[in-house]
Scaffold this motif. Structure first.
Motif, PDB file in Angstrom:
ATOM      1  N   ARG A  87       0.782  -1.243  -0.011  1.00 30.35           N
ATOM      2  CA  ARG A  87      -0.046  -0.102   0.205  1.00 30.35           C
ATOM      3  C   ARG A  87       0.917   1.279  -0.011  1.00 30.35           C
ATOM      4  NH1 ARG A  87      -2.085  -0.988   4.484  1.00 30.35           N
ATOM      5  NH2 ARG A  87      -1.360   0.700   5.806  1.00 30.35           N
ATOM      6  N   GLN A  90       2.225   2.029  -3.250  1.00 30.66           N
ATOM      7  CA  GLN A  90       1.115   2.750  -4.266  1.00 30.66           C
ATOM      8  C   GLN A  90       1.104   3.928  -3.821  1.00 30.66           C
ATOM      9  OE1 GLN A  90      -2.362   0.534  -4.626  1.00 30.66           O
ATOM     10  NE2 GLN A  90      -1.727  -1.288  -5.123  1.00 30.66           N
ATOM     11  N   ALA A  94       1.463   7.194  -6.328  1.00 28.27           N
ATOM     12  CA  ALA A  94       0.542   8.138  -6.916  1.00 28.27           C
ATOM     13  C   ALA A  94       0.916   9.605  -6.809  1.00 28.27           C
ATOM     14  CB  ALA A  94      -0.585   8.176  -5.669  1.00 28.27           C
ATOM     15  N   LEU A  99      -4.418   8.907 -10.469  1.00 25.65           N
ATOM     16  CA  LEU A  99      -5.169   7.598 -10.026  1.00 25.65           C
ATOM     17  C   LEU A  99      -6.302   7.033 -10.964  1.00 25.65           C
ATOM     18  CD1 LEU A  99      -5.387   8.623  -6.123  1.00 25.65           C
ATOM     19  CD2 LEU A  99      -3.627   7.123  -7.186  1.00 25.65           C
ATOM     20  N   PRO A 102      -4.031   5.745 -14.586  1.00 24.83           N
ATOM     21  CA  PRO A 102      -2.721   5.281 -14.195  1.00 24.83           C
ATOM     22  C   PRO A 102      -1.902   4.941 -15.309  1.00 24.83           C
ATOM     23  CG  PRO A 102      -4.374   3.481 -13.510  1.00 24.83           C
ATOM     24  CD  PRO A 102      -5.103   4.391 -14.144  1.00 24.83           C
ATOM     25  N   MET A 105       0.909   2.022 -12.682  1.00 26.51           N
ATOM     26  CA  MET A 105       0.241   0.814 -12.308  1.00 26.51           C
ATOM     27  C   MET A 105      -0.408   0.046 -13.690  1.00 26.51           C
ATOM     28  SD  MET A 105      -0.230  -1.038  -9.856  1.00 26.51           S
ATOM     29  CE  MET A 105       0.259  -0.030  -8.438  1.00 26.51           C
ATOM     30  N   TYR A 111      -4.741   1.074  -8.537  1.00 29.78           N
ATOM     31  CA  TYR A 111      -4.547   1.546  -7.069  1.00 29.78           C
ATOM     32  C   TYR A 111      -5.512   1.030  -6.439  1.00 29.78           C
ATOM     33  CZ  TYR A 111      -0.827   4.670  -9.480  1.00 29.78           C
ATOM     34  OH  TYR A 111       0.197   4.948  -9.995  1.00 29.78           O
ATOM     35  N   GLU A 374       6.603  -3.003  -5.624  1.00 37.57           N
ATOM     36  CA  GLU A 374       5.293  -2.935  -5.252  1.00 37.57           C
ATOM     37  C   GLU A 374       4.600  -4.414  -5.941  1.00 37.57           C
ATOM     38  OE1 GLU A 374       1.343  -3.020  -5.739  1.00 37.57           O
ATOM     39  OE2 GLU A 374       2.537  -3.170  -7.337  1.00 37.57           O
TER      40      GLU A 374
END
Length: 491
Positions: A87, A90, A94, A99, A102, A105, A111, A374
């Motif tokens: 978490r 992420q 960001a 968001l 993205p 990601m 996310y 991640e």
């Protein structure tokens, strides 16, 4: 009488033969001389063979050394302690990503760990200038956390390089150790801007709210030093307990000396993926990223140089910087294998062997990317949870695990003291945990801030640094001994 014979000149004597000449060496002398020359030649050949064997041995050890060796004796991490890492990754991503749409990601994942409504503030390079990288203030109301995350180095932005290069006075002494001067200034800049915001958010969330600092690469060093400043000035944040402050340094930069890295291991967690080069490179950051296009060559030269430097000499160097806090090592590759195995996480507070060996592999730079961190941390967390479900321990063992963390921290402090690490802390006089000190003395540094009333409610972090240091004629910062005598120094 007979006439005497005519006088004849005497015949010249024949030159002595070469065999009978005293100056010419005989065959015996030649044989002896050759026999005397053979030992010197054999010694020279022996030295060359030893050097060749030594070089081959060094190349074999360096080329076959993998990152998993650094933590092979560490115990596995628990899923409860490692749960925030995906978490946090992420949230850091960001800072520079949208968001809703993205780019960093993958679209299939998104996310999922964070909520866009929790973003309280997001800065850009236009707002922070050259003082620090952009950062984000995120409020996680479901978990009751306030997170300040700093992004990593942007290779195309000169502003980030200025933070790295701002170390002209050398590694700055702070809190009884040494830290990177430019990263400390960036940490002070962010706290000067956001102290009031963080204090207000903590007040709104209640007394059980946790304050989280996070960063990747360059931002990890800034986040770690912000944590040190906040821990030593908790009164500015409503006397928040030390146990409610946490820092997650992803792909951490070596930003503080060994005694500080061990001292704050209870609040700073560093996450390293397999062969990441940055936590293992003792060379100053300004040299590493200033020569980024020659990075493979530099890593090889640094590896060769550190081979001939003993560990004892490394411990005796008080200016040598290390990755901060407790280490979490994500291991996903084995010897002689380029494939990725199911990752496992190991944790410890190492004193010696603290990621001192550079790994020469094709993944040395790839393991530094936050996208891979991640992804692998999320996969490792899933595997840990599945394993825990299979063998669920009783509650008593979980309490023992929590207690072992505190004991491990005390043992690491004691180990640093026995190794004669410069400025190591005496655990008999140091109270490292919140439960060991009363609430009235929870802030060991509150008296180091300005005693004048602040109408705006803001804390000047420059005043804190000025209280702890003085400047000489050359402008260098020196620890204020008068403050130490009055027990105002950092404990």
């Amino acid at each position: 009488g007979r006439r005497p014979p005519p006088h004849r000149p005497a015949r010249a004597a024949a030159p002595p033969s070469r065999a009978s000449s005293p100056s010419a060496p005989s065959s015996e002398a030649k044989r002896r001389r050759a026999a005397g020359r053979r030992p010197a030649m054999s010694v020279s050949c022996g030295l060359e063979c030893v050097l060749c064997v030594g070089c081959v041995r060094w190349m074999w050890k360096r080329l076959t050394y993998i990152g998993a060796y650094d933590s092979e004796t560490w115990p596995p991490a628990s899923p409860d302690d490692f749960e925030p890492v995906p978490r946090i990754c992420q949230i850091i991503m960001a800072v520079s990503d949208d968001l809703d749409n993205p780019k960093l990601m993958p679209a299939t994942r998104g996310y999922t760990q964070i909520d866009g409504a929790g973003v309280h503030k997001r800065t850009t390079y236009d707002e922070v200038g050259t003082a620090c990288p952009p950062y984000i203030v995120y409020v996680d109301r479901r978990r009751n956390e306030v997170v300040l995350a700093v992004r990593g180095l942007n290779l195309v932005r000169n502003a980030d390089y200025k933070v790295l290069m701002d170390n002209k006075l050398g590694m700055q002494m702070f809190d009884g150790g040494y830290v990177h001067h430019g990263l400390l200034k960036a940490a002070q800049f962010i706290l000067e801007r956001e102290t009031e915001t963080l204090r207000e958010l903590l007040r709104q969330q209640g007394p059980d709210c946790k304050l989280i600092f996070a960063g990747h690469s360059l931002g990890s060093g800034i986040a770690a030093l912000m944590t040190v400043l906040v821990v030593n000035n908790r009164k500015a944040f409503g006397n928040i307990p030390r146990s409610h402050i946490r820092c997650y340094a992803l792909a951490p930069a070596r930003c503080m000396s060994l005694n500080l890295a061990v001292k704050y291991a209870d609040v700073i967690y560093s996450i390293v993926l397999q062969d990441d080069f940055l936590p293992r490179t003792p060379t100053p950051l300004e040299y590493i990223f200033g020569s980024i296009f020659c990075l493979p060559c530099l890593l090889f030269l640094f590896c060769l140089r550190d081979t001939f430097k003993q560990d004892k000499k490394k411990f005796k160097d008080p200016r040598r910087l290390y990755a901060p806090g407790r280490m979490y090592h994500i291991v996903e590759r084995k010897f002689c294998s380029c494939a990725r195995y199911p990752p496992e996480v190991r944790t410890a507070i190492p004193v010696e062997g603290r990621f001192e060996h550079i790994v020469l592999s094709c993944s040395t730079t790839a393991d530094h990317g936050i996208i891979w961190i991640e992804r692998e941390s999320a996969l490792a967390l899933e595997l840990m949870k599945e394993k825990e479900k299979a063998t669920t321990p009783p509650a008593e063992q979980k309490m023992e695990r929590l207690q072992s963390f505190k004991e491990e921290h005390k043992n690491a402090l004691h180990r640093a003291k026995t190794l004669d690490v410069p400025h190591a802390i005496d655990i008999s006089k140091e109270e490292t945990h919140e439960g060991a000190c009363p609430a009235s003395s929870s802030d060991t540094h509150s008296e180091t801030t300005s005693s004048e009333p602040k109408s705006a409610g803001r804390t000047s972090w420059d005043e804190l640094v000025d209280k702890l240091f003085t400047r000489d004629d050359d402008g260098k910062l020196i620890v204020n001994r008068d403050m130490v005598a009055r027990d105002v120094a950092i404990e």
